[in-house]
Design a protein around this motif. Structure first.
Motif, short mmCIF file in Angstrom:
data_model
loop_
_atom_site.label_atom_id
_atom_site.label_comp_id
_atom_site.label_asym_id
_atom_site.label_seq_id
_atom_site.Cartn_x
_atom_site.Cartn_y
_atom_site.Cartn_z
N SER A 168 0.86 -1.18 0.00
CA SER A 168 0.00 0.00 0.00
C SER A 168 0.89 1.23 0.00
O SER A 168 2.04 1.17 0.46
CB SER A 168 -0.93 0.01 1.22
N PHE A 169 0.38 2.35 -0.51
CA PHE A 169 1.20 3.54 -0.71
C PHE A 169 0.55 4.73 -0.01
O PHE A 169 -0.55 5.15 -0.36
CB PHE A 169 1.39 3.80 -2.20
N ILE A 179 -6.26 9.63 -3.31
CA ILE A 179 -5.77 9.36 -1.96
C ILE A 179 -6.90 9.66 -0.99
O ILE A 179 -7.54 10.72 -1.05
CB ILE A 179 -4.51 10.18 -1.63
N ASP A 180 -7.16 8.70 -0.11
CA ASP A 180 -8.26 8.81 0.85
C ASP A 180 -7.83 8.25 2.20
O ASP A 180 -6.94 7.38 2.28
CB ASP A 180 -9.48 8.02 0.37
N PRO A 181 -8.49 8.68 3.28
CA PRO A 181 -8.34 7.98 4.56
C PRO A 181 -8.88 6.56 4.42
O PRO A 181 -9.84 6.32 3.67
CB PRO A 181 -9.18 8.82 5.53
N ASN A 216 0.15 14.02 2.87
CA ASN A 216 -1.16 13.77 3.50
C ASN A 216 -1.09 12.38 4.13
O ASN A 216 -1.72 11.43 3.64
CB ASN A 216 -2.29 13.85 2.48
N PRO A 217 -0.32 12.23 5.19
CA PRO A 217 0.05 10.89 5.67
C PRO A 217 -1.10 10.07 6.26
O PRO A 217 -0.88 8.89 6.57
CB PRO A 217 1.12 11.18 6.74
N THR A 218 -2.29 10.62 6.38
CA THR A 218 -3.44 9.82 6.79
C THR A 218 -4.17 9.24 5.58
O THR A 218 -5.18 8.53 5.74
CB THR A 218 -4.43 10.65 7.63
N ARG A 219 -3.69 9.52 4.39
CA ARG A 219 -4.36 9.08 3.17
C ARG A 219 -3.46 8.13 2.36
O ARG A 219 -2.24 8.32 2.31
CB ARG A 219 -4.74 10.29 2.30
N TYR A 220 -4.10 7.16 1.73
CA TYR A 220 -3.42 6.16 0.91
C TYR A 220 -3.97 6.19 -0.51
O TYR A 220 -5.15 6.54 -0.73
CB TYR A 220 -3.63 4.75 1.46
N ILE A 221 -3.13 5.78 -1.47
CA ILE A 221 -3.63 5.56 -2.82
C ILE A 221 -4.64 4.43 -2.78
O ILE A 221 -4.37 3.35 -2.25
CB ILE A 221 -2.49 5.21 -3.79
N ARG A 222 -5.81 4.67 -3.35
CA ARG A 222 -6.84 3.63 -3.46
C ARG A 222 -7.63 3.88 -4.74
O ARG A 222 -7.55 4.96 -5.35
CB ARG A 222 -7.75 3.64 -2.24
N THR A 232 -13.24 -2.70 2.99
CA THR A 232 -13.29 -2.39 1.56
C THR A 232 -12.23 -1.37 1.20
O THR A 232 -11.54 -1.50 0.18
CB THR A 232 -14.67 -1.86 1.16
N ASP A 233 -12.07 -0.34 2.05
CA ASP A 233 -11.03 0.66 1.82
C ASP A 233 -9.65 -0.01 1.76
O ASP A 233 -8.82 0.31 0.90
CB ASP A 233 -11.02 1.71 2.93
#
Length: 467
Positions: free
Chosen positions: A429-430, A449-451, A435-441, A456-457
């Motif tokens: 995961s990246f 990038i989202d929390p 925005n360190p609370t968010r990941y590429i999804r 599912t997330d």
């Protein structure tokens, strides 16, 4: 690509399965084709193939090689470019087959055909010898028959009862449908007169065998009338002795059956290469080959080389594996596969990032160089292969492909920490650098990038980094 004419359906080759050195010799006593004989020291695998892509951008009719240590996830060699191409006949090949010879070294066989002109009838096949698959020598084109038909998908196994190699291929008989033919040879240069090996009375191509399994020999083939893979069996390897028995296995239009026995369990795998859509492999499994029924293997477990078609697999020693990597080199790029949509890969389209179902063109839209992070070299940035001045970056939380403008803001937007996969720690995961609370999804197949809060997330934010 649409399906070929019923009597001109083009064959395909074999795929993969894991092995351990401790069990290799025991299996070699039973299997001469389907799982080729392995040596006790074998610990890796080589795949041979040619390439085709939907619009021809990634099409090449030379011999390509990839290697694997688990037989499931493959590393293309030579940047997925060919390592040898025929110089005679049609000037190209399809359906390569790699066999480790009993006397040492390898022999490579292939269909004499460049492209998809199914009316091209060659009575010859391409053959090379190779000590280690780093060089290819003694190129020749043995003449298999004098019929006005092709010689598709050649492959071979050692027939102990005859003390010769049996060379199988597909050709059209006098009744106007494809059958499996056989010639016998000791050197893949001089061959015996052709015989019909298998003719159930309807069009069949792509024969693949498992020899001597509990006293039974199994032949899987593509049935054009059934649109999929069907099994036959016999207690001998004699021409004309096989009788169909299994249910049909298919995922769309499926050809190129490949039978492989796991060397670490009782599981058998059956691989198929589809022509609708073109160039996608599927796998099925069973623990009872005699039952003739199969269940699908999760696509998350395997990844074949981009654009690969009609494959062949042989086992390698660790020295041979290392020699191939040293000779041809591993790719300078990666592809990212979605965890919960494993048929889809990260790509850019109109400079926006998304996951799309493979195959597609330009296939290079899905190739990335994972370079040291522009804002933090302990992290990564995703540099486009076909637009090397552009990187994936987030903008209003959406991921897009932009030209690096050299600013600190761009560098931060284009930098991500690679973490253990949120849904599977063996994946990746990246996490956004700034925005360190968010990941590429992915969301509706678009990347952003989202929390991450739900299961599912976590699945949406997990990817494999492969080729």
């Amino acid at each position: 690509m649409s399906a070929r004419p019923r009597t001109q359906a083009m064959p395909s080759r074999r795929l993969f399965l894991g092995a351990t050195a401790a069990t290799s010799l025991a299996l070699a006593a039973d299997l001469s084709l389907g799982a080729r004989p392995a040596h006790a020291a074998d610990s890796a695998y080589v795949m041979g193939y040619f390439t085709e892509s939907p619009n021809g951008v990634g099409t090449d009719y030379g011999l390509h090689l990839a290697v694997s240590t688990d037989s499931l996830n493959w590393t293309p060699l030579n940047q997925n470019a060919p390592v040898v191409t025929p110089t005679e006949g049609a000037g190209g090949l399809r359906d390569p087959f790699i066999l480790r010879k009993r006397e040492g070294g390898f022999v490579v066989l292939a269909t004499d055909l460049k492209g998809t002109d199914w009316s091209y009838n060659s009575q010859t096949i391409h053959v090379w010898d190779s000590t280690d698959l780093r060089t290819f020598t003694n190129y020749r084109r043995p003449h298999l028959h004098d019929m006005t038909t092709h010689s598709w998908a050649p492959e071979a196994f050692w027939d102990a009862s005859r003390g010769q190699y049996a060379l199988l291929y597909s050709a059209v008989n006098a009744s106007g449908h494809n059958v499996l033919m056989v010639n016998y040879t000791s050197d893949f240069a001089t061959v015996s007169a052709p015989q019909v090996f298998f003719d159930p009375g309807y069009d069949v191509i792509d024969g693949d065998m498992a020899v001597g399994v509990n006293g039974v020999n199994y032949l899987y083939f593509k049935s054009s009338s059934a649109g999929g893979l069907v099994g036959a069996r016999s207690t001998s390897t004699n021409p004309g002795s096989f009788t169909p028995f299994s249910t049909t296995v298919a995922h769309g239009g499926t050809e190129a059956p490949t039978l492989v026995k796991s060397l670490t369990s009782s599981t058998w795998y059956l691989w198929g290469d589809t022509y609708t859509p073109n160039g996608v492999f599927y796998a099925w499994q069973t623990t009872d080959l005699a039952a003739g029924t199969w269940t699908p293997v999760d696509q998350k477990l395997y990844t074949h080389p981009v654009n690969a078609k009609h494959c062949t697999i042989a086992t390698l020693t660790s020295a041979e594996y290392e020699g191939l990597v040293a000779r041809w080199g591993a790719p300078a790029w990666n592809r990212l596969k979605s965890y919960n949509y494993p048929a889809r890969y990260v790509r850019h389209a109109d400079y926006l990032a998304r996951i799309d179902a493979y195959p597609f063109d330009p296939y290079t839209d899905s190739q990335w160089k994972l370079v040291p992070g522009l804002a933090d070299t302990s992290a990564v940035s995703f540099q486009s292969v076909n637009y090397p001045t552009r990187y994936l970056r987030h903008y209003n939380y959406a991921l897009r492909l932009d030209v690096n403008d050299g600013t600190a803001t761009f560098a931060q937007d284009a930098t991500f920490h690679r973490d253990a996969g949120l849904a599977d720690a063996s994946w990746a995961s990246f996490r956004s650098y700034n925005n360190p609370t968010r990941y590429i999804r992915h969301s509706d197949y678009a990347l952003r990038i989202d929390p991450i809060t739900t299961a599912t997330d976590r699945a949406d934010a997990t990817f494999s980094v492969g080729y």
